[in-house]
Design an enzyme around this catalytic site. Sequence first.
Site, short mmCIF file in Angstrom:
data_model
loop_
_atom_site.label_atom_id
_atom_site.label_comp_id
_atom_site.label_asym_id
_atom_site.label_seq_id
_atom_site.Cartn_x
_atom_site.Cartn_y
_atom_site.Cartn_z
N CYS A 1 1.23 -0.95 0.42
CA CYS A 1 0.09 0.13 0.35
C CYS A 1 1.14 1.36 -0.11
O CYS A 1 2.05 1.13 0.69
CB CYS A 1 -1.24 0.13 1.52
SG CYS A 1 0.01 0.18 3.05
N CYS B 1 3.15 1.56 2.61
CA CYS B 1 3.71 0.85 3.20
C CYS B 1 5.35 1.09 2.70
O CYS B 1 6.58 0.71 2.59
CB CYS B 1 3.76 -0.34 2.86
SG CYS B 1 2.22 -1.35 4.11
#
Length: 70
Positions: A11, A14
């Site tokens: 994501c 991340c």
Amino acid sequence: MLDIKVLGPGCANCIKLENLVKEVVTENNLEANIEKITDREKFMDYGIMMTPGLVVNEQDKSFGIIPKKE
């Protein structure tokens, strides 16, 4: 040498955490092995329930947030 693991499925947060970790390592001229773990099954091995997760030398340092650079 530091052993750093960034846990997350890929994501945006991340990716931001992974980039932040690389930036801090470079700026501080640290020796570190940085590993990105995307396998959700392995998150549980580290006790991470929310991503992104940060593990340094096998110790959970943060999860569910992007920590401050400091």
